[in-house]
Design an enzyme around this catalytic site. Structure first.
Site, PDB file in Angstrom:
ATOM      1  N   LYS A  39       0.865  -1.187   0.000  1.00 19.55           N
ATOM      2  CA  LYS A  39       0.000   0.000   0.000  1.00 19.55           C
ATOM      3  C   LYS A  39       0.893   1.227   0.000  1.00 19.55           C
ATOM      4  CE  LYS A  39      -4.474   0.897   0.108  1.00 19.55           C
ATOM      5  NZ  LYS A  39      -5.528   0.060  -0.508  1.00 19.55           N
TER       6      LYS A  39
HETATM    7  P1  NAD Z   1     -13.192   7.855  -2.823  1.00 19.60           P
HETATM    8  O1  NAD Z   1     -12.214   8.893  -2.435  1.00 19.60           O
HETATM    9  O2  NAD Z   1     -13.616   7.755  -4.262  1.00 19.60           O
HETATM   10  O3  NAD Z   1     -14.547   8.021  -1.954  1.00 19.60           O
HETATM   11  C1  NAD Z   1     -14.547   8.113  -0.564  1.00 19.60           C
HETATM   12  C2  NAD Z   1     -15.934   8.583  -0.133  1.00 19.60           C
HETATM   13  O4  NAD Z   1     -16.007   8.557   1.293  1.00 19.60           O
HETATM   14  C3  NAD Z   1     -16.250  10.016  -0.552  1.00 19.60           C
HETATM   15  O5  NAD Z   1     -17.614  10.103  -0.932  1.00 19.60           O
HETATM   16  C4  NAD Z   1     -16.035  10.809   0.734  1.00 19.60           C
HETATM   17  O6  NAD Z   1     -16.770  12.011   0.784  1.00 19.60           O
HETATM   18  C5  NAD Z   1     -16.546   9.781   1.736  1.00 19.60           C
HETATM   19  N1  NAD Z   1     -16.162  10.072   3.113  1.00 19.60           N
HETATM   20  C6  NAD Z   1     -14.970  10.513   3.586  1.00 19.60           C
HETATM   21  N2  NAD Z   1     -15.058  10.735   4.916  1.00 19.60           N
HETATM   22  C7  NAD Z   1     -16.322  10.407   5.272  1.00 19.60           C
HETATM   23  C8  NAD Z   1     -17.029  10.426   6.506  1.00 19.60           C
HETATM   24  N3  NAD Z   1     -16.441  10.839   7.638  1.00 19.60           N
HETATM   25  N4  NAD Z   1     -18.336  10.027   6.501  1.00 19.60           N
HETATM   26  C9  NAD Z   1     -18.930   9.601   5.353  1.00 19.60           C
HETATM   27  N5  NAD Z   1     -18.312   9.581   4.162  1.00 19.60           N
HETATM   28  C10 NAD Z   1     -17.026   9.975   4.135  1.00 19.60           C
HETATM   29  O7  NAD Z   1     -12.590   6.472  -2.303  1.00 19.60           O
HETATM   30  P2  NAD Z   1     -12.923   4.996  -2.807  1.00 19.60           P
HETATM   31  O8  NAD Z   1     -11.909   4.603  -3.807  1.00 19.60           O
HETATM   32  O9  NAD Z   1     -14.370   4.879  -3.120  1.00 19.60           O
HETATM   33  O10 NAD Z   1     -12.584   4.167  -1.467  1.00 19.60           O
HETATM   34  C11 NAD Z   1     -13.523   4.051  -0.408  1.00 19.60           C
HETATM   35  C12 NAD Z   1     -13.080   2.922   0.513  1.00 19.60           C
HETATM   36  O11 NAD Z   1     -12.989   1.703  -0.238  1.00 19.60           O
HETATM   37  C13 NAD Z   1     -11.708   3.106   1.160  1.00 19.60           C
HETATM   38  O12 NAD Z   1     -11.712   2.522   2.432  1.00 19.60           O
HETATM   39  C14 NAD Z   1     -10.786   2.317   0.230  1.00 19.60           C
HETATM   40  O13 NAD Z   1      -9.595   1.902   0.878  1.00 19.60           O
HETATM   41  C15 NAD Z   1     -11.680   1.156  -0.104  1.00 19.60           C
HETATM   42  N6  NAD Z   1     -11.312   0.447  -1.323  1.00 19.60           N
HETATM   43  C16 NAD Z   1     -11.238   1.103  -2.511  1.00 19.60           C
HETATM   44  C17 NAD Z   1     -10.922   0.388  -3.662  1.00 19.60           C
HETATM   45  C18 NAD Z   1     -10.904   1.034  -5.031  1.00 19.60           C
HETATM   46  O14 NAD Z   1     -10.737   0.302  -6.023  1.00 19.60           O
HETATM   47  N7  NAD Z   1     -11.121   2.335  -5.152  1.00 19.60           N
HETATM   48  C19 NAD Z   1     -10.632  -0.992  -3.576  1.00 19.60           C
HETATM   49  C20 NAD Z   1     -10.732  -1.619  -2.335  1.00 19.60           C
HETATM   50  C21 NAD Z   1     -11.071  -0.881  -1.220  1.00 19.60           C
END
Ligand code: NAD
Length: 458
Positions: free
Chosen positions: A140
């Site tokens: 990561k």
């Molecule tokens: P992103 O940045 O596209 O979206 C994150 C979202 O969470 C946004 O809408 C943001 O406003 C919201 N957020 C932030 N703080 C918040 C809070 N306190 N309360 C409510 N909402 C809040 O990120 P993403 O890529 O969608 O990733 C989201 C999660 O999924 C993370 O934990 C990431 O590690 C995990 N993840 C992502 C992927 C991927 O392919 N993008 C893969 C596996 C896991």
């Protein structure tokens, strides 16, 4: 284990081979984010690893290898921003375990990124790639910048500078980054371009790239799509009828919005949504596509007109069938888990549930599909992208989605069978299966002798 207890443990940590935990800049920024647990991602992942390792009776010395990182790189990223001043950011790349293949894991741009969090997420990737059975280890990365407060050119400057400083430990056969919170296909394009200046055109060095730069069809939606495949698999056990199921989604970025839109295609009704700015609810249904359109135009979730504004923590209390946490780690914790009012949680985010919250949910009878398998769709399609890049070949979106479905359903069945056989929750079964696969690879490479490795026929 209570969340307070883990925080106390964190303060005295340091005897696990990592040395004292890196604490900065976490403390300085903690107040900026509402609703998160006072327990670090590292403590959460370490808790589940230890539980599974105890059950598998893994010897202490082998465990010490599996619970520490292979390599941790921390770099300084000074960048002159539009205010004319030099701002110094910290960048991290942690490679946790490479027994099963090249290191693989996303890069996060977020003000709360620190070494402790990146370590935890790297370790989670090791178990995740093993459970999904894709030929990778776990890694990561992250930079403690806030892309929401930066201009696009400033983010590009930081991304390119980060790549310049970590490129020596990356490469298609060494370590392959991907997008995570705060990064996207554009960020990956800059990273690939910067790497290419030194090594020649190398698309397979990062995944999650734009389609026009050898990205894979289906990659952008992959994590959300995988979450929905898991929802379908778990529905029967959790007593949920997918068509008509009421859905609440925490976080409406890449994972949350794709999961909501694809679940909508199966007949699920989105009744509550939140983002970093607030939360909304409409029991008659929120149009996930319209909401996505609004968010992609730069507006926040609470600005959506056809719904009522609610307190962010009340999202968890919304009566629904399925809850998808898709924001940050530690959002469901000891103080709010009792409010949760659903039958099924599919963890789109990494480490959204603290160990204390997990016990509360189990007592309430909520069925949880854990992060370590539920959000593996992203890395699975990253694997497809890498495989396509190595051959300079392209699959259709239908092929990608079909193969993704096969892998996700296979992972679910492996873990569910194991959970039933061992009479343990899905999370413990998932970690056990992942750890055994990593140990098997380590044994076959000659790092461990046969009799030291518990084997369950994987
Ligand atoms: P992103 O940045 O596209 O979206 C994150 C979202 O969470 C946004 O809408 C943001 O406003 C919201 N957020 C932030 N703080 C918040 C809070 N306190 N309360 C409510 N909402 C809040 O990120 P993403 O890529 O969608 O990733 C989201 C999660 O999924 C993370 O934990 C990431 O590690 C995990 N993840 C992502 C992927 C991927 O392919 N993008 C893969 C596996 C896991």
């Amino acid at each position: 284990m209570s969340d307070e207890a883990t925080t106390a443990a964190e303060e005295t940590a340091g005897s696990d081979g990592h040395g004292p935990r890196d604490q900065s800049p976490r403390e300085a920024n903690r107040e900026e984010t509402t609703g998160r647990a006072e327990v670090s991602n590292f403590e959460i992942v370490d808790h589940w690893f230890t539980l599974a390792a105890d059950r598998l009776e893994i010897p202490e010395d082998v465990r010490a290898v599996l619970s520490s990182s292979y390599r941790e790189v921390q770099v300084q990223i000074p960048a002159t921003l539009s205010d004319g001043k030099i701002h110094v950011f910290s960048g991290y790349r942690v490679q946790h375990n490479g027994a099963r293949g090249p290191y693989k894991g996303g890069i996060r741009f977020h003000p709360e990124v620190d070494l402790d969090e990146v370590r935890a997420l790297a370790s989670l990737m090791t178990w995740k790639t093993a459970i999904a059975d894709v030929p990778y280890g776990g890694a990561k990365g992250g930079v403690n910048c806030d892309p929401k407060k930066l201009q696009s050119g400033e983010v590009e400057k930081i991304a390119r500078s980060f790549m310049d400083k970590i490129e020596k430990v990356l490469g298609p056969t060494r370590d392959i980054p991907a997008p995570d919170v705060g990064t996207n296909a554009q960020t990956m394009a800059w990273l690939m371009d910067e790497y290419g200046k030194l090594h020649g055109h190398t698309p397979a060095v990062v995944t999650g790239k734009p389609i026009a730069l050898e990205g894979s069809y289906g990659r952008e939606a992959a994590t959300g799509r995988g979450v929905v495949y898991m929802l379908e698999m778990a529905a029967k056990t959790a007593g949920v009828k997918v068509n008509g199921a009421r859905l609440a989604v925490q976080g409406y970025g890449n994972v949350g919005s794709w999961a909501a839109r694809l679940a909508g295609e199966l007949g699920c009704k989105l009744v509550a949504v939140s983002d970093a700015e607030g939360a909304i609810r409409n029991d008659d249904g929120i149009d996930p596509d319209l909401l996505h359109q609004q968010v992609s135009e730069g507006r926040a979730v609470p600005e959506f007109e056809d719904a009522d504004a609610i307190e962010p923590d009340d999202l968890l209390a919304t009566e629904c069938d399925v809850l998808i946490p898709a924001a940050l780690g530690g959002m469901i914790h000891e103080a709010n888990a009792d409010k949760v009012n659903c039958k099924l949680i599919v963890e789109g985010a990494n480490s959204p549930t603290t160990p204390a919250a997990d016990s509360i949910l189990a007592n309430k009878g909520v069925f949880v599909v854990p992060d370590v398998m539920a959000n593996a769709g992203g890395v699975v399609v990253s694997y497809f992208e890498w495989a396509q890049n190595l051959q300079h070949f392209r699959w259709t979106e239908e092929e990608v989605n079909e193969r993704l479905g096969n892998i996700m359903r296979g992972a679910y069945e492996t873990v569910a069978d194991r959970a039933e056989k061992d009479d343990v929750p899905m999370r413990v079964a998932a970690y056990s299966a992942g750890i055994e696969r990593v140990l098997e690879a380590a044994r076959l490479r000659g790092y461990l002798t046969d009799e030291r490795v518990p084997s369950n026929g994987y």
